[in-house]
Write a protein that holds these residues in place. Sequence first.
Motif, short mmCIF file in Angstrom:
data_model
loop_
_atom_site.label_atom_id
_atom_site.label_comp_id
_atom_site.label_asym_id
_atom_site.label_seq_id
_atom_site.Cartn_x
_atom_site.Cartn_y
_atom_site.Cartn_z
N ALA A 141 -9.94 -22.52 22.30
CA ALA A 141 -8.71 -21.69 22.24
C ALA A 141 -8.85 -20.56 21.25
O ALA A 141 -8.18 -19.66 21.45
N VAL A 142 -9.47 -20.55 20.17
CA VAL A 142 -9.69 -19.53 19.08
C VAL A 142 -10.61 -18.50 19.83
O VAL A 142 -10.05 -17.24 19.90
N LYS A 143 -11.57 -18.70 20.79
CA LYS A 143 -12.47 -17.72 21.25
C LYS A 143 -11.48 -17.13 22.21
O LYS A 143 -11.56 -15.87 22.54
N LYS A 144 -10.51 -17.72 23.09
CA LYS A 144 -9.67 -17.23 23.94
C LYS A 144 -8.62 -16.05 23.31
O LYS A 144 -8.12 -15.18 23.72
N ALA A 145 -8.17 -16.77 22.08
CA ALA A 145 -7.16 -15.91 21.21
C ALA A 145 -7.95 -14.66 20.74
O ALA A 145 -7.32 -13.40 20.72
N LEU A 146 -9.19 -14.69 20.42
CA LEU A 146 -9.87 -13.50 19.87
C LEU A 146 -10.05 -12.50 21.21
O LEU A 146 -9.93 -11.20 20.61
N THR A 147 -10.10 -12.88 22.13
CA THR A 147 -10.06 -11.99 23.46
C THR A 147 -8.70 -11.10 23.62
O THR A 147 -8.54 -10.18 24.15
N LEU A 148 -7.80 -11.99 23.21
CA LEU A 148 -6.18 -11.46 23.63
C LEU A 148 -5.79 -10.63 22.37
O LEU A 148 -4.97 -9.78 22.69
N PHE A 149 -6.06 -10.97 21.11
CA PHE A 149 -5.45 -10.41 20.20
C PHE A 149 -6.56 -9.46 19.24
O PHE A 149 -7.38 -10.20 18.98
N ASN A 150 -6.55 -8.14 19.52
CA ASN A 150 -7.78 -7.14 18.91
C ASN A 150 -7.31 -6.56 17.47
O ASN A 150 -8.20 -5.99 17.16
#
Length: 193
Positions: A118-127
């Motif tokens: 989930a954190v890895k996915k969030a890192l791609t969404l919020f830059n």
Amino acid sequence: MNDETINEMIIRCPACSIEGVAKSIMKEIEIPHFGKVMETTIQCPSCGFKHSDIIALEQNDPAKYVLEINKNNLSVRVVRSQSATVIIPEIGVKVEPGPKSEGYVTNVEGVLTRFESAVKKALTLFNDAESQKNGKHALNQIQELKKGNGSATLIILDPFGQSNVVSDSVEILEIPEEELHNLKTGFSHIEDN
């Protein structure tokens, strides 16, 4: 674990809409230390769609499960119902149930892996810089816990008491009324006015 297939049928795939290809299986399972659950699985060989869920068939009192995560308990079994909130406060990560929430059976390491994804996915969404900094810090903490370094607190809040952490070290507490009232359940409510 004792299981009994209740219903097995071929259905139209909910993803690719091809009629008569997806296999739907429903099983009633008795999980030790937990109780009866309904396991549902849909698989489509045509498009590869797969969906599974575990639905508790018994309702218990609301419960808060608290376990210190450390290198000695990464393999402890965790049952998370579809209505439970999972939190690791030291890292600042939290998963609340939504309309598409699924229950699962895993272990502490598996819970950490879910948070890591989930954190890895969030890192791609919020830059933005702040999100990236916070996300990378959380990711590092999760990965260190998975390696057995350090400790943190795993909290599962279940308004229906259908989750479980199978360990002598788990603390099972009542959820205060105020906190219980504010918990999300993942179910939609329609109120009459």
